[in-house]
Enzyme design. Structure first.
Site, mmCIF file in Angstrom:
data_model
loop_
_atom_site.group_PDB
_atom_site.id
_atom_site.type_symbol
_atom_site.label_atom_id
_atom_site.label_comp_id
_atom_site.label_asym_id
_atom_site.label_seq_id
_atom_site.Cartn_x
_atom_site.Cartn_y
_atom_site.Cartn_z
ATOM 1 N N TYR A 21 -24.156 -9.783 15.875
ATOM 2 C CA TYR A 21 -24.009 -10.937 16.763
ATOM 3 C C TYR A 21 -23.204 -10.538 17.999
ATOM 4 O O TYR A 21 -23.475 -11.002 19.116
ATOM 5 C CB TYR A 21 -23.324 -12.103 16.027
ATOM 6 N N SER A 52 8.658 -8.009 -7.926
ATOM 7 C CA SER A 52 7.825 -8.371 -9.074
ATOM 8 C C SER A 52 7.423 -7.138 -9.866
ATOM 9 O O SER A 52 6.955 -7.238 -10.989
ATOM 10 C CB SER A 52 6.553 -9.065 -8.584
ATOM 11 N N VAL A 76 2.729 -3.636 -6.428
ATOM 12 C CA VAL A 76 2.764 -2.596 -5.396
ATOM 13 C C VAL A 76 3.473 -3.078 -4.125
ATOM 14 O O VAL A 76 4.340 -2.390 -3.576
ATOM 15 C CB VAL A 76 1.327 -2.151 -5.025
ATOM 16 N N SER A 121 5.673 -5.619 -3.328
ATOM 17 C CA SER A 121 7.120 -5.835 -3.300
ATOM 18 C C SER A 121 7.867 -4.537 -3.584
ATOM 19 O O SER A 121 8.949 -4.300 -3.054
ATOM 20 C CB SER A 121 7.549 -6.957 -4.253
ATOM 21 N N LYS A 146 -4.169 -3.163 2.011
ATOM 22 C CA LYS A 146 -3.669 -2.701 0.713
ATOM 23 C C LYS A 146 -3.682 -1.174 0.587
ATOM 24 O O LYS A 146 -2.723 -0.582 0.090
ATOM 25 C CB LYS A 146 -4.547 -3.314 -0.401
#
Ligand code: XMP
Length: 510
Positions: A82, A222, A225, A227, A366
């Protein structure tokens, strides 16, 4: 640092385009087309602009358009799908709603001589997905590629450095797609490849040393990965001024809490407070069977425990959050239906007041977070950790949660993971775990009747966890896991394997 703007017109591959650019060590930012003007693009100093695809037709009044001034900024443009049609339209070309010309899937592409196609053979396979196409190239442009159905599969105006491709160079089915992107970045835009994990780590440490000097900084760890990487990065910048609170809700996998504490508190010397809150959580979860209710209780209790701990610490100036780039892009895109109320330990509380929030990973995808983790010296098993839901094993014990059931599940899960590791197939499965179902069934052991729980094993392969395939694990691995679980975990008498994909199922059972 050189940067590229990915101007988003609603295409499904916008993140992929940015990731492909970044994989060439050139920084790319995604901005919705209606959130940035040509003037702002100029001021931001982008070295090039990529118009993404989009689901629309340029002749639709409701379809996304853009100010033609963007073509006069002197900044190179690459329009994709587009984006190519829009580029041609803005430059005065003609677009045809191509009933007969629509193409979908792998298509033979014939290219001409062009800086965009350096190192690309004259015939190769590209990925097409379009109905409209550019019928005649705009004035000043030439056609540099075609397919059997599409007369202008690529166009260029070399003098203004404007390029358009009807196909998708960002998907791997376009065999020379990455080469084409590379040509745009380096030969057309003249970018330097200086976006690297090492430089990100160095510049972040320098930045936070100054920005956070003398401040007390709090981070909710936690063990996931994001934190973990944020904690190690900031620890390098500000040392003991960073306090990490690790709320152990008793819903972790076997030995997980100890591992996090030993690795981050021990080896990395992070100022870590582990709050053993198992009893608090199990008390609140007593008698609760509804999955959404469980998630809500855990989310709320988490904040309460965290607040209690923060109060004990006295004055805290800054809260760190483990937000990453996809969260930033996704936020504000409109709400989709709530399938599960995800609780992320990183997304913390409105209730405690801080002067400042710092998100050290907000520009990273990530895979880049993992790269930074590697650079910081984190062990492989922490960097490549599979995702673990915030509510932990609570959503893997179906029905009421008790300590006994959690212990059974922890053992079964550990055996399953061990067998996958022994078979050496960890990296080919994206997530795998055991679920303790609420179902009990009859079994036989020796000559005696048994009556125990059924455990379900779940393993999936996926790119993004939005959709997933059940993993075709080798029978030997399943057999070994099943036999060990039923032999070694007293109280489990049956093992089943989940062969449902997502959709229609979700990855987790609750
Ligand atoms: P579902 O079950 O929604 O899971 O298909 C997709 C991915 O998300 C993980 N998951 C969570 N992650 N908080 C999280 O941070 C949560 O509440 C949560 N629930 C599911 C799940 O493990 C899978 O990787």
């Amino acid at each position: 640092m050189d940067k590229i703007l990915v101007l988003d017109f609603g295409g499904q591959y916008n993140q992929l385009i940015a990731r492909r650019v970044r994989s060439e060590h050139v920084y790319a930012e995604i901005k919705p087309y209606n959130k940035i003007s040509p003037q702002e693009i100029k001021e931001a100093g982008y070295k090039g602009i990529i118009f993404t695809g989009g689901p629309n037709s340029v002749y639709d009044t409701a379809s996304p358009h853009y100010d033609p001034e963007v073509l006069e900024l002197g900044i190179p443009v690459l329009g994709i799908c587009y984006g190519c049609q829009l580029l041609a339209h803005l430059a005065g070309g003609e677009i045809t709603p191509a009933d007969s010309g629509s193409e979908y899937g792998k298509t033979e592409l014939y290219t001409e001589d062009s800086v965009l196609f350096g190192g690309v053979p004259r015939e190769s396979i590209c990925w097409m997905s379009h109905t409209d196409y550019v019928r005649t190239a705009p004035e000043g442009f030439k056609v540099i590629a075609h397919t059997d159905k599409c007369p202008c599969a690529a166009i260029s105006d070399d003098s203004r450095k404007l390029y358009g491709v009807q196909f998708h160079p960002e998907v791997t089915h376009t065999v020379y797609g990455q080469q084409i992107l590379r040509n745009f970045l380096f030969s057309v835009c003249g970018c330097k490849a200086d976006w690297k994990a090492e430089s990100f780590v160095e510049s972040s440490i320098e930045k936070y040393k100054t920005q956070l000097a003398g401040k007390r900084v709090l981070l909710a760890l936690s063990g996931g990965v994001d934190s973990t990487v944020a904690a190690v990065l900031l620890n390098k910048a500000i040392g003991s001024n960073l306090v990490c609170v690790f709320v152990d809700h008793g819903l972790m996998r076997k030995d997980e809490g100890d591992y996090v504490e030993q690795t981050l508190g021990g080896k990395f010397g992070i100022n870590l407070i582990r709050v053993n809150a198992e009893e608090r959580f199990l008390d609140r979860l007593k008698g609760v069977t509804d999955p959404e209710q469980k998630r809500k209780i855990i989310g709320e209790e988490f904040i309460r425990v965290f607040e209690d701990e923060a109060k004990k610490l006295g004055k805290i100036n800054v809260l760190v959050q483990g937000t990453i780039y996809p969260d930033v892009i996704e936020s504000g895109k409109g709400d989709s239906a709530v399938i599960k109320s995800h609780h992320n330990v990183g997304g913390l509380p409105d209730v405690i007041s801080f002067e400042e929030i710092v998100e050290p990973l907000r520009d990273l995808f990530k895979d880049e977070v993992r790269e930074v983790g590697k650079q910081l010296g984190l062990p492989h098993e922490l960097v490549w950790r599979q995702p673990f839901p915030g509510p932990g094993l609570a959503v893997r014990v179906i029905g009421e949660i008790t300590k006994d059931k959690l212990d059974l599940l922890r053992e079964a899960d550990a055996i399953f993971r061990e067998e996958i590791a022994k078979a050496g197939i960890e990296s080919s499965v994206n997530q795998y775990f055991a679920v303790l179902t609420d179902l009990r069934s009859v079994g036989v052991m020796g000559d005696a009747r048994t009556y125990g729980y059924t455990v379900a094993l779940r393993a999936v392969t996926t790119d993004d966890f939005m959709t997933a395939e059940w993993a075709r694990l080798p029978y030997e691995v399943l057999e070994k896991a099943s036999s060990r679980i039923t032999n070694e975990v007293k109280g489990i008498t049956r093992v089943v394997y989940d062969i449902t994909s997502k959709p229609p199922a979700t990855v987790e059972w609750e």
